[in-house]
Design a protein around this motif. Sequence first.
Motif, PDB file in Angstrom:
ATOM      1  N   PHE A  27      41.990  36.951  36.002  1.00 34.00           N
ATOM      2  CA  PHE A  27      42.986  36.319  35.147  1.00 34.00           C
ATOM      3  C   PHE A  27      44.188  37.246  35.012  1.00 34.00           C
ATOM      4  O   PHE A  27      44.095  38.440  35.267  1.00 34.00           O
ATOM      5  N   LYS A  28      45.288  36.669  34.649  1.00 36.18           N
ATOM      6  CA  LYS A  28      46.504  37.437  34.485  1.00 36.18           C
ATOM      7  C   LYS A  28      46.588  37.967  33.059  1.00 36.18           C
ATOM      8  O   LYS A  28      46.426  37.209  32.105  1.00 36.18           O
ATOM      9  N   HIS A  29      46.835  39.257  32.918  1.00 30.17           N
ATOM     10  CA  HIS A  29      46.951  39.868  31.598  1.00 30.17           C
ATOM     11  C   HIS A  29      48.182  39.302  30.901  1.00 30.17           C
ATOM     12  O   HIS A  29      49.270  39.237  31.493  1.00 30.17           O
ATOM     13  N   PRO A  30      48.049  38.856  29.636  1.00 27.40           N
ATOM     14  CA  PRO A  30      49.172  38.180  28.975  1.00 27.40           C
ATOM     15  C   PRO A  30      50.397  39.066  28.768  1.00 27.40           C
ATOM     16  O   PRO A  30      51.521  38.563  28.811  1.00 27.40           O
ATOM     17  N   LEU A  31      50.205  40.353  28.554  1.00 23.02           N
ATOM     18  CA  LEU A  31      51.337  41.233  28.289  1.00 23.02           C
ATOM     19  C   LEU A  31      51.806  41.964  29.543  1.00 23.02           C
ATOM     20  O   LEU A  31      53.008  42.014  29.827  1.00 23.02           O
ATOM     21  N   LEU A  32      50.874  42.482  30.319  1.00 23.20           N
ATOM     22  CA  LEU A  32      51.219  43.286  31.485  1.00 23.20           C
ATOM     23  C   LEU A  32      51.502  42.461  32.735  1.00 23.20           C
ATOM     24  O   LEU A  32      52.026  42.986  33.710  1.00 23.20           O
ATOM     25  N   LYS A  33      51.116  41.178  32.737  1.00 25.19           N
ATOM     26  CA  LYS A  33      51.314  40.272  33.883  1.00 25.19           C
ATOM     27  C   LYS A  33      50.634  40.798  35.145  1.00 25.19           C
ATOM     28  O   LYS A  33      51.105  40.592  36.250  1.00 25.19           O
ATOM     29  N   LYS A  34      49.542  41.495  34.953  1.00 27.60           N
ATOM     30  CA  LYS A  34      48.806  42.063  36.064  1.00 27.60           C
ATOM     31  C   LYS A  34      47.483  41.322  36.198  1.00 27.60           C
ATOM     32  O   LYS A  34      46.895  40.921  35.193  1.00 27.60           O
ATOM     33  N   THR A  35      47.008  41.142  37.422  1.00 27.65           N
ATOM     34  CA  THR A  35      45.733  40.471  37.635  1.00 27.65           C
ATOM     35  C   THR A  35      44.600  41.415  37.268  1.00 27.65           C
ATOM     36  O   THR A  35      44.525  42.533  37.762  1.00 27.65           O
ATOM     37  N   VAL A  36      43.728  40.945  36.375  1.00 27.27           N
ATOM     38  CA  VAL A  36      42.618  41.749  35.884  1.00 27.27           C
ATOM     39  C   VAL A  36      41.313  41.121  36.361  1.00 27.27           C
ATOM     40  O   VAL A  36      41.154  39.901  36.316  1.00 27.27           O
ATOM     41  N   ARG A  37      40.380  41.972  36.816  1.00 27.12           N
ATOM     42  CA  ARG A  37      39.069  41.498  37.243  1.00 27.12           C
ATOM     43  C   ARG A  37      38.061  41.812  36.154  1.00 27.12           C
ATOM     44  O   ARG A  37      37.980  42.942  35.675  1.00 27.12           O
ATOM     45  N   SER A  38      37.294  40.812  35.768  1.00 32.24           N
ATOM     46  CA  SER A  38      36.276  40.976  34.746  1.00 32.24           C
ATOM     47  C   SER A  38      34.983  40.369  35.276  1.00 32.24           C
ATOM     48  O   SER A  38      35.004  39.320  35.924  1.00 32.24           O
ATOM     49  N   SER A  39      33.856  41.022  35.024  1.00 31.15           N
ATOM     50  CA  SER A  39      32.592  40.497  35.528  1.00 31.15           C
ATOM     51  C   SER A  39      31.562  40.442  34.425  1.00 31.15           C
ATOM     52  O   SER A  39      31.640  41.149  33.422  1.00 31.15           O
ATOM     53  N   LYS A  40      30.576  39.567  34.614  1.00 32.52           N
ATOM     54  CA  LYS A  40      29.509  39.375  33.646  1.00 32.52           C
ATOM     55  C   LYS A  40      28.231  39.043  34.395  1.00 32.52           C
ATOM     56  O   LYS A  40      28.254  38.366  35.425  1.00 32.52           O
ATOM     57  N   LYS A  41      27.104  39.522  33.867  1.00 33.25           N
ATOM     58  CA  LYS A  41      25.817  39.255  34.499  1.00 33.25           C
ATOM     59  C   LYS A  41      25.100  38.118  33.785  1.00 33.25           C
ATOM     60  O   LYS A  41      25.119  38.028  32.560  1.00 33.25           O
ATOM     61  N   TYR A  42      24.471  37.264  34.574  1.00 28.78           N
ATOM     62  CA  TYR A  42      23.684  36.153  34.049  1.00 28.78           C
ATOM     63  C   TYR A  42      22.300  36.214  34.670  1.00 28.78           C
ATOM     64  O   TYR A  42      22.153  36.567  35.839  1.00 28.78           O
ATOM     65  N   ARG A  43      21.268  35.828  33.896  1.00 32.69           N
ATOM     66  CA  ARG A  43      19.925  35.651  34.427  1.00 32.69           C
ATOM     67  C   ARG A  43      19.775  34.186  34.773  1.00 32.69           C
ATOM     68  O   ARG A  43      20.077  33.322  33.945  1.00 32.69           O
ATOM     69  N   ALA A  44      19.299  33.902  35.976  1.00 29.98           N
ATOM     70  CA  ALA A  44      19.170  32.519  36.425  1.00 29.98           C
ATOM     71  C   ALA A  44      17.763  32.262  36.950  1.00 29.98           C
ATOM     72  O   ALA A  44      17.117  33.150  37.519  1.00 29.98           O
ATOM     73  N   HIS A  45      17.294  31.034  36.750  1.00 29.85           N
ATOM     74  CA  HIS A  45      15.953  30.622  37.175  1.00 29.85           C
ATOM     75  C   HIS A  45      15.975  30.276  38.662  1.00 29.85           C
ATOM     76  O   HIS A  45      16.788  29.475  39.111  1.00 29.85           O
ATOM     77  N   ASP A  46      15.078  30.903  39.420  1.00 30.39           N
ATOM     78  CA  ASP A  46      14.937  30.657  40.862  1.00 30.39           C
ATOM     79  C   ASP A  46      13.478  30.279  41.102  1.00 30.39           C
ATOM     80  O   ASP A  46      12.608  31.142  41.213  1.00 30.39           O
ATOM     81  N   GLU A  47      13.204  28.986  41.152  1.00 31.51           N
ATOM     82  CA  GLU A  47      11.838  28.461  41.158  1.00 31.51           C
ATOM     83  C   GLU A  47      10.966  29.045  42.263  1.00 31.51           C
ATOM     84  O   GLU A  47       9.839  29.448  42.037  1.00 31.51           O
ATOM     85  N   ASN A  48      11.481  29.103  43.505  1.00 28.15           N
ATOM     86  CA  ASN A  48      10.659  29.496  44.651  1.00 28.15           C
ATOM     87  C   ASN A  48      10.929  30.910  45.147  1.00 28.15           C
ATOM     88  O   ASN A  48      10.475  31.276  46.230  1.00 28.15           O
ATOM     89  N   ASN A  49      11.676  31.697  44.397  1.00 26.54           N
ATOM     90  CA  ASN A  49      12.024  33.071  44.799  1.00 26.54           C
ATOM     91  C   ASN A  49      12.663  33.103  46.188  1.00 26.54           C
ATOM     92  O   ASN A  49      12.318  33.928  47.030  1.00 26.54           O
ATOM     93  N   THR A  50      13.606  32.196  46.436  1.00 28.02           N
ATOM     94  CA  THR A  50      14.212  32.091  47.758  1.00 28.02           C
ATOM     95  C   THR A  50      15.439  32.985  47.942  1.00 28.02           C
ATOM     96  O   THR A  50      15.783  33.318  49.068  1.00 28.02           O
ATOM     97  N   PHE A  51      16.071  33.402  46.861  1.00 29.39           N
ATOM     98  CA  PHE A  51      17.317  34.160  46.978  1.00 29.39           C
ATOM     99  C   PHE A  51      17.059  35.650  46.831  1.00 29.39           C
ATOM    100  O   PHE A  51      16.271  36.087  45.998  1.00 29.39           O
ATOM    101  N   LYS A  52      17.725  36.442  47.665  1.00 34.29           N
ATOM    102  CA  LYS A  52      17.542  37.885  47.698  1.00 34.29           C
ATOM    103  C   LYS A  52      18.842  38.581  47.292  1.00 34.29           C
ATOM    104  O   LYS A  52      19.906  37.965  47.207  1.00 34.29           O
ATOM    105  N   THR A  53      18.769  39.876  47.059  1.00 31.38           N
ATOM    106  CA  THR A  53      19.926  40.667  46.663  1.00 31.38           C
ATOM    107  C   THR A  53      21.024  40.561  47.720  1.00 31.38           C
ATOM    108  O   THR A  53      20.766  40.671  48.914  1.00 31.38           O
TER     109      THR A  53
END
Length: 76
Positions: A27-53
């Motif tokens: 998103f663009k910072h409202p004052l600095l007008k610079k693109t800022v990267r922000s990240s967040k972790k979520y826990r998600a249900h994977d029924e068959n354990n099909t997805f890997k790192t």
Amino acid sequence: MPKRILQGVVTSDKNAQTVTVIVERRFKHPLLKKTVRSSKKYRAHDENNTFKTGDTVRIQECAPKSKTKRWEVVAE
């Protein structure tokens, strides 16, 4: 009301039927007008354990599956 869908990268698949997904938003910072990267972790249900790192996945909101899981993995 439609459920939110986010896209991210799997960072951990060590738990049974659970993956940890890191979702990055830009998103663009409202004052600095610079693109800022922000990240967040979520826990998600994977029924068959099909997805890997390192896999890119889409996650969707759902009813609570456990204390921390509020999302489920949608087919890639």
